[in-house]
Design an enzyme around this catalytic site. Structure first.
Site, short mmCIF file in Angstrom:
data_model
loop_
_atom_site.label_atom_id
_atom_site.label_comp_id
_atom_site.label_asym_id
_atom_site.label_seq_id
_atom_site.Cartn_x
_atom_site.Cartn_y
_atom_site.Cartn_z
N GLU A 1 -2.43 -3.39 -10.09
CA GLU A 1 -2.16 -2.74 -8.81
C GLU A 1 -0.68 -2.80 -8.47
O GLU A 1 -0.10 -1.84 -7.96
CB GLU A 1 -2.97 -3.42 -7.68
CG GLU A 1 -4.46 -3.24 -7.79
CD GLU A 1 -4.88 -1.80 -7.60
OE1 GLU A 1 -4.64 -1.01 -8.53
OE2 GLU A 1 -5.44 -1.46 -6.56
N THR B 1 0.12 5.74 -3.46
CA THR B 1 -0.02 4.55 -2.63
C THR B 1 1.35 4.01 -2.21
O THR B 1 1.53 3.57 -1.07
CB THR B 1 -0.83 3.46 -3.39
OG1 THR B 1 -2.08 4.03 -3.74
CG2 THR B 1 -1.07 2.24 -2.53
N1 HSE Z 1 -4.87 -1.37 0.88
C1 HSE Z 1 -4.15 -0.44 0.06
C2 HSE Z 1 -3.41 0.52 0.97
C3 HSE Z 1 -5.15 0.29 -0.78
O1 HSE Z 1 -4.01 1.00 1.92
O2 HSE Z 1 -2.24 0.79 0.74
C4 HSE Z 1 -4.59 1.32 -1.68
O3 HSE Z 1 -5.67 1.99 -2.32
#
Ligand code: HSE
Length: 305
Positions: A126, A179
Site C-alpha cells: 500500500e 489514492t
Molecule cells: N483509507 C485510504 C484512503 C483508503 O481513504 O485514502 C484508500 O483506498
C-alpha cells in the site's frame, strides 16, 4: 504452486477514514504463485489490466519482498495475476494484490507468519502506491469481514461482526482517482466539533455491527471530514447518493478513496434495486460505470483449486 482468491475491499466505510474496512463476497482477483530456483521475484503475467510488472513497483512483489526480508529468505517466486476490477477504483485493487501475494508466499514457505503479521507486509504494498502504509484495505483482505484498525503504532487490528442481512452495492464510474491525490487534497487539521461528530459515528457504526442494528449502522454512516472534500472528484456523487437513500439504502458513501460509491442495504432485494438505479443514472449521463452487489465477504484471501 498455489492459486489464491483475494477479495476486493472497501476502506473507510464512511466515517472511519484509514481505520474501518470490509471485504466483498466473491468479487476480487486470482493469483497463481510458484517457487523458482533463481531467487528472483518475477511477475510472469498480469491478465485483465495493463499494470507494472517491475517487481520493485507492483504491490504484489513489493509486499512479498517485505515478507521475505523479514524471514531472511532468498527464495524466488513467480506470479500470474488475474485482475477483474480496474486499478484506481477505490475497491482495494492494490491491496488485493499485496494481500494475495503475502498469503501465497507464506503458504509456500510453510506458514512462518500469522495472518496478523501478514497485514504488516501487505501494508508495504500500500505504501508503494499511496505513500502511506494504511491497513484499512489489507486488513479485511487478509482477515475477512469487517475490521477496525484501533491503532497503527503499535498495529492493533480488531475484527468486527458481520450482520447477516447486510448487503453492499457498488458503482464504479470510470474516472481514475489516485489514492495519493485523494489523500493530498484532505485537510491536515480537523475542528474539535467536527471530530466529535466523526468519532460518535465510528462508535455508532461499530455498535450497530455488534447489535445487527441496521438503522444504527445507517445513521452512523455520516462522514463530516473526508466525504465533503473528496466527493467533488466523483461525477454525480450527491445525486446518486440521494437516489440510493430514497430507494431504501441504509447509508451511502465513498468506497476507499473513490471514485466508487457504495451503499449498504438490509437484504438482497434493496441492494439489487439500488444497483439498477445507479447503473441507469450513469448510463443516462453517458458515463461508463460498472456496478456490483454483494454480501459482506466473511472470508479473506484463501486458497482455491
Ligand atoms: N483509507 C485510504 C484512503 C483508503 O481513504 O485514502 C484508500 O483506498
Amino acid at each position: 504452486m498455489i492459486k489464491v482468491f483475494s477479495p476486493s475491499t472497501v476502506a473507510n466505510v464512511g466515517c472511519g477514514y484509514d481505520v474501518l474496512g470490509f471485504a466483498l463476497d466473491g468479487i476480487g482477483e486470482e493469483m497463481i504463485v510458484s517457487k523458482r530456483e533463481d531467487g528472483q521475484l518475477v511477475i510472469d503475467e498480469i491478465i485483465g489490466f495493463d499494470l507494472p510488472k517491475d517487481p520493485k513497483v507492483n504491490t504484489a512483489t513489493v509486499a512479498a519482498q517485505a515478507l521475505l526480508d523479514d524471514a531472511g529468505s532468498k527464495q524466488g517466486f513467480s506470479f500470474t495475476i488475474t485482475k477483474t476490477i480496474n486499478p484506481g477504483s477505490g475497491m482495494g485493487t492494490s491491496a488485493s494484490s499485496s494481500a494475495g501475494a503475502v498469503f501465497a508466499v507464506n503458504e509456500l514457505l510453510g506458514r512462518p507468519f500469522t495472518v496478523d503479521q501478514l497485514v504488516t507486509f501487505a501494508m508495504e504494498g500500500e505504501k508503494a502506491v499511496s505513500k502511506k502504509a494504511h491497513a484499512d484495505n489489507v486488513a479485511p483482505n487478509l482477515l475477512g469481514g469487517f475490521t477496525l484498525v484501533r491503532s497503527y503504532e503499535p498495529l492493533d487490528i480488531l475484527t468486527l461482526p458481520v450482520p447477516d442481512e447486510l448487503w453492499v452495492t457498488l458503482v464504479h464510474p470510470q474516472v481514475e482517482v489516485k489514492t495519493t491525490d485523494a489523500k493530498k487534497i484532505l485537510k491536515k487539521q480537523v475542528d474539535l466539533a467536527v471530530a466529535v461528530q466523526q468519532w460518535g459515528n465510528v462508535g455508532g457504526l461499530v455498535s450497530g455491527l455488534y447489535e445487527s442494528d441496521y438503522d444504527l449502522i445507517g445513521r452512523s454512516m455520516v462522514d463530516v471530514i473526508v466525504e465533503p472534500i473528496r466527493k467533488i472528484l466523483i461525477p454525480l456523487y450527491d445525486e446518486v447518493k440521494a437516489q440510493a437513500i430514497a430507494e431504501g439504502a441504509l447509508g451511502c458513501s465513498i468506497a476507499g478513496s473513490g471514485p466508487s460509491i457504495f451503499a449498504f442495504s438490509r437484504g438482497e432485494e434493496t441492494a439489487s434495486r439500488i444497483k439498477s438505479l445507479m447503473q441507469s443514472r450513469y448510463d443516462e449521463a453517458g458515463v461508463l460505470a460498472y456496478t456490483y452487489r454483494s454480501r459482506i465477504g466473511k472470508s479473506g484471501v484463501r486458497e482455491i483449486k
